[in-house]
Write a protein that holds these residues in place. Structure first.
Motif, PDB file in Angstrom:
ATOM      1  N   LYS A   1       0.841  -1.181   0.000  1.00 19.55           N
ATOM      2  CA  LYS A   1       0.000   0.000   0.000  1.00 19.55           C
ATOM      3  C   LYS A   1       0.884   1.241   0.000  1.00 19.55           C
ATOM      4  N   PRO A   2       0.436   2.303  -0.688  1.00 20.46           N
ATOM      5  CA  PRO A   2       1.220   3.530  -0.656  1.00 20.46           C
ATOM      6  C   PRO A   2       1.078   4.222   0.688  1.00 20.46           C
ATOM      7  N   ALA A   3       2.002   5.104   0.977  1.00 16.09           N
ATOM      8  CA  ALA A   3       1.879   5.942   2.166  1.00 16.09           C
ATOM      9  C   ALA A   3       0.664   6.855   1.997  1.00 16.09           C
ATOM     10  N   ALA A   4       0.110   7.300   3.096  1.00 12.60           N
ATOM     11  CA  ALA A   4      -1.084   8.145   3.047  1.00 12.60           C
ATOM     12  C   ALA A   4      -0.801   9.433   2.284  1.00 12.60           C
ATOM     13  N   PHE A   5      -1.788   9.879   1.500  1.00 10.12           N
ATOM     14  CA  PHE A   5      -1.654  11.129   0.766  1.00 10.12           C
ATOM     15  C   PHE A   5      -3.019  11.797   0.660  1.00 10.12           C
ATOM     16  N   GLU A   6      -2.996  13.098   0.382  1.00 12.08           N
ATOM     17  CA  GLU A   6      -4.225  13.852   0.163  1.00 12.08           C
ATOM     18  C   GLU A   6      -4.469  13.955  -1.331  1.00 12.08           C
ATOM     19  N   TYR A   7      -5.703  13.708  -1.730  1.00 10.14           N
ATOM     20  CA  TYR A   7      -6.059  13.642  -3.152  1.00 10.14           C
ATOM     21  C   TYR A   7      -6.723  14.940  -3.589  1.00 10.14           C
ATOM     22  N   HIS A   8      -6.283  15.466  -4.755  1.00  7.18           N
ATOM     23  CA  HIS A   8      -6.857  16.688  -5.312  1.00  7.18           C
ATOM     24  C   HIS A   8      -7.275  16.416  -6.757  1.00  7.18           C
ATOM     25  N   ALA A   9      -8.420  16.937  -7.169  1.00  5.41           N
ATOM     26  CA  ALA A   9      -8.933  16.735  -8.528  1.00  5.41           C
ATOM     27  C   ALA A   9      -9.318  18.073  -9.133  1.00  5.41           C
ATOM     28  N   PRO A  10      -8.349  18.853  -9.589  1.00  4.79           N
ATOM     29  CA  PRO A  10      -8.653  20.172 -10.154  1.00  4.79           C
ATOM     30  C   PRO A  10      -9.446  20.043 -11.455  1.00  4.79           C
ATOM     31  N   ALA A  11     -10.183  21.109 -11.782  1.00  2.00           N
ATOM     32  CA  ALA A  11     -11.009  21.114 -12.992  1.00  2.00           C
ATOM     33  C   ALA A  11     -10.301  21.760 -14.167  1.00  2.00           C
ATOM     34  N   THR A  12      -9.240  22.515 -13.903  1.00  2.00           N
ATOM     35  CA  THR A  12      -8.503  23.186 -14.974  1.00  2.00           C
ATOM     36  C   THR A  12      -7.004  23.040 -14.739  1.00  2.00           C
ATOM     37  N   ALA A  13      -6.250  23.272 -15.802  1.00  2.00           N
ATOM     38  CA  ALA A  13      -4.795  23.221 -15.672  1.00  2.00           C
ATOM     39  C   ALA A  13      -4.301  24.333 -14.766  1.00  2.00           C
ATOM     40  N   GLY A  14      -4.966  25.479 -14.817  1.00  2.00           N
ATOM     41  CA  GLY A  14      -4.592  26.571 -13.926  1.00  2.00           C
ATOM     42  C   GLY A  14      -4.725  26.194 -12.467  1.00  2.00           C
ATOM     43  N   GLU A  15      -5.827  25.516 -12.128  1.00  2.00           N
ATOM     44  CA  GLU A  15      -6.008  25.064 -10.751  1.00  2.00           C
ATOM     45  C   GLU A  15      -4.935  24.042 -10.373  1.00  2.00           C
ATOM     46  N   ALA A  16      -4.580  23.202 -11.320  1.00  3.86           N
ATOM     47  CA  ALA A  16      -3.582  22.167 -11.042  1.00  3.86           C
ATOM     48  C   ALA A  16      -2.230  22.772 -10.678  1.00  3.86           C
ATOM     49  N   VAL A  17      -1.795  23.782 -11.440  1.00  7.15           N
ATOM     50  CA  VAL A  17      -0.479  24.357 -11.143  1.00  7.15           C
ATOM     51  C   VAL A  17      -0.522  25.200  -9.866  1.00  7.15           C
ATOM     52  N   GLU A  18      -1.664  25.743  -9.537  1.00 10.76           N
ATOM     53  CA  GLU A  18      -1.776  26.450  -8.261  1.00 10.76           C
ATOM     54  C   GLU A  18      -1.585  25.482  -7.096  1.00 10.76           C
ATOM     55  N   LEU A  19      -2.148  24.284  -7.221  1.00  3.84           N
ATOM     56  CA  LEU A  19      -1.967  23.264  -6.189  1.00  3.84           C
ATOM     57  C   LEU A  19      -0.511  22.818  -6.114  1.00  3.84           C
ATOM     58  N   LEU A  20       0.115  22.633  -7.265  1.00  2.00           N
ATOM     59  CA  LEU A  20       1.525  22.241  -7.280  1.00  2.00           C
ATOM     60  C   LEU A  20       2.391  23.329  -6.652  1.00  2.00           C
ATOM     61  N   ALA A  21       2.045  24.584  -6.919  1.00  2.00           N
ATOM     62  CA  ALA A  21       2.803  25.691  -6.338  1.00  2.00           C
ATOM     63  C   ALA A  21       2.608  25.758  -4.825  1.00  2.00           C
ATOM     64  N   GLU A  22       1.386  25.472  -4.374  1.00  2.00           N
ATOM     65  CA  GLU A  22       1.088  25.544  -2.943  1.00  2.00           C
ATOM     66  C   GLU A  22       1.851  24.502  -2.150  1.00  2.00           C
ATOM     67  N   TRP A  23       1.948  23.289  -2.701  1.00  2.00           N
ATOM     68  CA  TRP A  23       2.539  22.195  -1.930  1.00  2.00           C
ATOM     69  C   TRP A  23       3.972  21.859  -2.328  1.00  2.00           C
ATOM     70  N   GLY A  24       4.454  22.422  -3.430  1.00  2.00           N
ATOM     71  CA  GLY A  24       5.852  22.252  -3.808  1.00  2.00           C
ATOM     72  C   GLY A  24       6.270  20.805  -3.974  1.00  2.00           C
ATOM     73  N   ASP A  25       7.411  20.459  -3.387  1.00  2.00           N
ATOM     74  CA  ASP A  25       7.960  19.105  -3.529  1.00  2.00           C
ATOM     75  C   ASP A  25       7.110  18.042  -2.840  1.00  2.00           C
ATOM     76  N   GLU A  26       6.160  18.459  -2.029  1.00  2.00           N
ATOM     77  CA  GLU A  26       5.299  17.486  -1.361  1.00  2.00           C
ATOM     78  C   GLU A  26       4.174  16.987  -2.272  1.00  2.00           C
ATOM     79  N   ALA A  27       4.026  17.625  -3.447  1.00  2.00           N
ATOM     80  CA  ALA A  27       2.935  17.272  -4.360  1.00  2.00           C
ATOM     81  C   ALA A  27       3.484  16.649  -5.633  1.00  2.00           C
ATOM     82  N   LYS A  28       2.637  15.838  -6.259  1.00  2.00           N
ATOM     83  CA  LYS A  28       2.991  15.210  -7.526  1.00  2.00           C
ATOM     84  C   LYS A  28       1.751  15.122  -8.404  1.00  2.00           C
TER      85      LYS A  28
END
Length: 291
Positions: A2-29
């Protein structure tokens, strides 16, 4: 596993996706098809606190003709690439690489952008993109930028993508005139990653002299590579004067970071790579000279 616990995000646009990546940095994928990322997470080879799912981003899908090139959305599946008549016409090397990727189930879910961003040294798409001088469109909260394939792959599973950037599209220039393309690889079993592989593109002028060529290598180093030295050497030569075997030997002669494992030594892989380059060169030349 099983993978380690993670928080799941499902953005509706590419703009929202990069905002999430910017918010969490290296902790996000970012995750698209998940065919490469999920096995690594299941084995705990990598851990991320946040996964940003790109499956709802229809803007990242599609295949379109652009001036002297074809654009492919990063979220386009392998299967869609393989089925595309436009890809077969405008970027045939990409179409021919597709059936070699994993199995049908993987090709149905895996994406072109996911494969390129993952940058596995033994993967087909990164080597094809490098061989065809593709360009990658990257989006971040700061805007967009374009990076050439030659500058994108920086090492083992490493790319020029910043933590807050998302690969949104790939542009592949067309080759016109007398041209030939081929890909050759060797894997222990069908669907396995290649132990070694080669991609070749050849262009000829009216006198059958080589006016353009590109030779890519994969599975033979920390990332995809180009054999620029032999490409330059054969330019201007009559195609009949160029030995496929010599091209193969020269293309692999300068490799210094060939991997070795229980399936084969570095020397074995290097010799295998030379044979695969020779085969791909011969097939590409035959296609270019087929009138």
């Amino acid at each position: 596993m099983k993978p380690a616990a993670f928080e799941y995000h499902a953005p509706a646009t590419a703009g929202e996706a990069v905002e999430l990546l910017a918010e969490w940095g290296d902790e996000a994928k970012a995750i698209a098809g998940g065919q490469s990322l999920m096995p690594m997470m299941l084995l705990r080879l990598t851990v991320f606190d946040h996964l940003v799912d790109l499956r709802r981003l229809h803007e990242l899908r599609g295949i379109r003709q652009r001036e002297q090139a074809v654009w492919i959305g990063a979220g386009t599946t392998h299967s869609a690439v393989g089925r595309s008549d436009l890809i077969r016409q405008s970027a045939p090397l990409l179409a021919r690489a597709t059936p070699l990727i994993g199995h049908a189930q993987i090709r149905n879910r895996g994406t072109l952008g996911g494969s390129i961003a993952h940058a596995d040294a033994a993967a087909e798409y990164p080597a094809v993109a490098l061989t065809l001088d593709a360009e990658f469109e990257l989006l971040s909260p700061r805007g967009t930028r374009t990076v050439a394939a030659a500058d994108f792959f920086t090492g083992m599973w490493a790319t020029a993508l910043e933590p807050d950037e998302l690969l949104t599209g790939i542009t592949v220039p067309e080759w016109h005139g007398r041209r030939g393309f081929a890909i050759e690889e060797f894997a222990r079993r069908s669907g396995d990653f290649a132990m070694a592989g080669a991609t070749v593109a050849v262009g000829l002028d009216a006198d059958s002299r080589i006016d353009r060529c590109a030779i890519g290598l994969f599975g033979l180093g920390p990332g995809p590579e180009r054999a620029h030295h032999i490409e330059r050497e054969v330019l201007g030569s009559h195609v009949r004067e160029v030995s496929a075997e010599e091209v193969g030997r020269a293309a692999t002669a300068r490799l210094t970071s060939v991997p070795a494992d229980l399936h084969g030594s570095a020397n074995y892989r290097k010799r295998l790579g030379a044979v695969l380059v020779a085969r791909a060169w011969q097939r590409a030349v035959e296609e270019a000279t087929d009138d």
